[in-house]
Design an enzyme around this catalytic site. Structure first.
Site, PDB file in Angstrom:
ATOM      1  N   LYS A  13      77.617  96.685  65.405  1.00 20.59           N
ATOM      2  CA  LYS A  13      77.115  95.597  66.151  1.00 20.59           C
ATOM      3  C   LYS A  13      77.059  93.961  66.143  1.00 20.59           C
ATOM      4  CE  LYS A  13      73.771  97.220  64.159  1.00 20.59           C
ATOM      5  NZ  LYS A  13      73.926  97.692  62.999  1.00 20.59           N
ATOM      6  N   ARG A  88      64.769  98.058  63.441  1.00 24.52           N
ATOM      7  CA  ARG A  88      65.154  99.024  63.139  1.00 24.52           C
ATOM      8  C   ARG A  88      64.669 100.001  62.312  1.00 24.52           C
ATOM      9  NH1 ARG A  88      69.597  95.635  60.606  1.00 24.52           N
ATOM     10  NH2 ARG A  88      71.510  97.456  59.964  1.00 24.52           N
ATOM     11  N   ARG A 123      85.171  96.468  55.933  1.00 18.49           N
ATOM     12  CA  ARG A 123      85.089  95.458  56.227  1.00 18.49           C
ATOM     13  C   ARG A 123      85.031  94.080  55.231  1.00 18.49           C
ATOM     14  NH1 ARG A 123      79.105  95.584  59.448  1.00 18.49           N
ATOM     15  NH2 ARG A 123      78.200  96.412  57.065  1.00 18.49           N
ATOM     16  N   ARG A 156      80.626  93.370  51.181  1.00 13.58           N
ATOM     17  CA  ARG A 156      79.218  92.986  50.592  1.00 13.58           C
ATOM     18  C   ARG A 156      78.952  94.124  49.689  1.00 13.58           C
ATOM     19  NH1 ARG A 156      76.129  93.301  56.491  1.00 13.58           N
ATOM     20  NH2 ARG A 156      74.978  95.180  55.445  1.00 13.58           N
ATOM     21  N   ARG A 167      72.913 104.053  53.097  1.00 17.83           N
ATOM     22  CA  ARG A 167      72.096 103.221  54.357  1.00 17.83           C
ATOM     23  C   ARG A 167      72.102 104.085  55.647  1.00 17.83           C
ATOM     24  NH1 ARG A 167      75.741  98.487  54.859  1.00 17.83           N
ATOM     25  NH2 ARG A 167      74.656  97.732  56.079  1.00 17.83           N
TER      26      ARG A 167
HETATM   27  P1  AMP Z   1      72.979  94.390  58.262  1.00 15.48           P
HETATM   28  O1  AMP Z   1      73.158  93.767  58.033  1.00 15.48           O
HETATM   29  O2  AMP Z   1      72.277  94.269  59.889  1.00 15.48           O
HETATM   30  O3  AMP Z   1      73.583  95.697  57.888  1.00 15.48           O
HETATM   31  O4  AMP Z   1      71.458  94.533  57.179  1.00 15.48           O
HETATM   32  C1  AMP Z   1      71.704  94.450  56.029  1.00 15.48           C
HETATM   33  C2  AMP Z   1      70.401  95.190  55.526  1.00 15.48           C
HETATM   34  O5  AMP Z   1      69.407  94.107  55.675  1.00 15.48           O
HETATM   35  C3  AMP Z   1      70.358  95.958  56.196  1.00 15.48           C
HETATM   36  O6  AMP Z   1      70.047  97.645  55.358  1.00 15.48           O
HETATM   37  C4  AMP Z   1      68.508  96.167  55.113  1.00 15.48           C
HETATM   38  O7  AMP Z   1      68.347  96.370  53.714  1.00 15.48           O
HETATM   39  C5  AMP Z   1      68.378  94.715  55.597  1.00 15.48           C
HETATM   40  N1  AMP Z   1      67.274  94.780  57.211  1.00 15.48           N
HETATM   41  C6  AMP Z   1      68.325  93.956  57.922  1.00 15.48           C
HETATM   42  N2  AMP Z   1      67.618  94.147  59.354  1.00 15.48           N
HETATM   43  C7  AMP Z   1      66.664  95.389  59.113  1.00 15.48           C
HETATM   44  C8  AMP Z   1      65.042  95.190  60.043  1.00 15.48           C
HETATM   45  N3  AMP Z   1      65.183  95.014  60.921  1.00 15.48           N
HETATM   46  N4  AMP Z   1      64.640  95.968  59.117  1.00 15.48           N
HETATM   47  C9  AMP Z   1      64.491  96.382  57.580  1.00 15.48           C
HETATM   48  N5  AMP Z   1      65.350  96.167  56.953  1.00 15.48           N
HETATM   49  C10 AMP Z   1      66.617  95.423  57.756  1.00 15.48           C
END
Ligand code: AMP
Length: 210
Positions: A13, A88, A123, A156, A167
């Site tokens: 994404k 999410r 990644r 990360r 996740r």
């Molecule tokens: P991402 O970089 O989008 O994979 O987000 C990394 C982490 O940020 C996720 O695993 C969640 O812990 C938190 N996070 C990001 N976006 C959301 C969301 N919309 N709702 C809840 N937690 C989020």
């Protein structure tokens, strides 16, 4: 155009959002990047989110809804935006509707779980600007250095294999139901994530024309 990119963590994404926002000249908004930035600055919200992120869990809805509300009110969103990583959960999608935001399309990037685990271990992200790279599929021009801003590329913490499995579980339980939510609304298009980033981009751009 107001666009949502759905998909499991590691489905691509973020990478696609970066490419497509240049095509459409609208901002790509990643709640993950906003939270990580807050974390690196040590803000109250960042500190609150840290334990959830490190454990591969979702940050509470009220926190991310507040973040997105503030971000979408900014001027650069007037002509549209791409949401990467929000919503999410169903309550987050409902909150977006309640803000009076009209979504034009939802693209779900589908990648099987087995591939996600392999992909995420390769990644690397920029420690400065958050741009995403991959040791095999999207190599930076210079090893370990971000093509966009010259920052250092790092892995990360939540991309480590054990956290990735957590996740994915969270994704299937809490995020995947959004496919049904947006399908009912007539907004959903499913795109199969391809090995080559450019091939997935082409499929998404085609879906946006339809
Ligand atoms: P991402 O970089 O989008 O994979 O987000 C990394 C982490 O940020 C996720 O695993 C969640 O812990 C938190 N996070 C990001 N976006 C959301 C969301 N919309 N709702 C809840 N937690 C989020």
């Amino acid at each position: 155009m107001n666009l949502i990119l759905l998909g499991a963590p590691g489905a691509g994404k973020g990478t696609q959002a970066e490419v497509i926002c240049n095509h459409l000249s609208i901002p790509a908004i990643s709640t993950g990047n906003i939270i990580r930035e807050a974390l690196s600055k040590g803000t109250e919200m960042g500190l609150k989110a840290k334990s959830f992120i490190d454990a591969g869990q979702l940050v509470p809805d009220d926190v991310v809804i507040g973040i997105i509300k503030e971000r979408l009110a900014k001027d650069d969103c007037k002509n549209g935006f791409i949401l990467d990583g929000f919503p999410r959960t169903i309550p987050q999608a409902e909150a977006l509707d309640n803000m009076g935001i009209v979504i034009d399309k939802v693209i779900d990037i589908e990648v099987p779980d087995e591939k996600i685990v392999t992909r995420m271990s390769g990644r690397r992200v920029c420690s400065k600007c958050g741009a995403s790279f991959h040791l095999e599929h999207r190599k930076p021009a210079k090893e370990g250095i971000c093509d966009v801003c010259g920052g250092e590329l790092i892995q990360r913490k939540d991309d480590h294999p054990d956290t990735v499995l957590d996740r994915l579980k969270v994704y299937h339980e809490q995020t995947e139901p959004l496919k049904g939510y947006y399908e009912k609304a007539g907004l959903l298009t499913i795109v199969e994530g391809q090995e080559d980033v450019a091939d997935t981009t082409a499929l998404i751009l085609k879906a946006l024309e339809d």
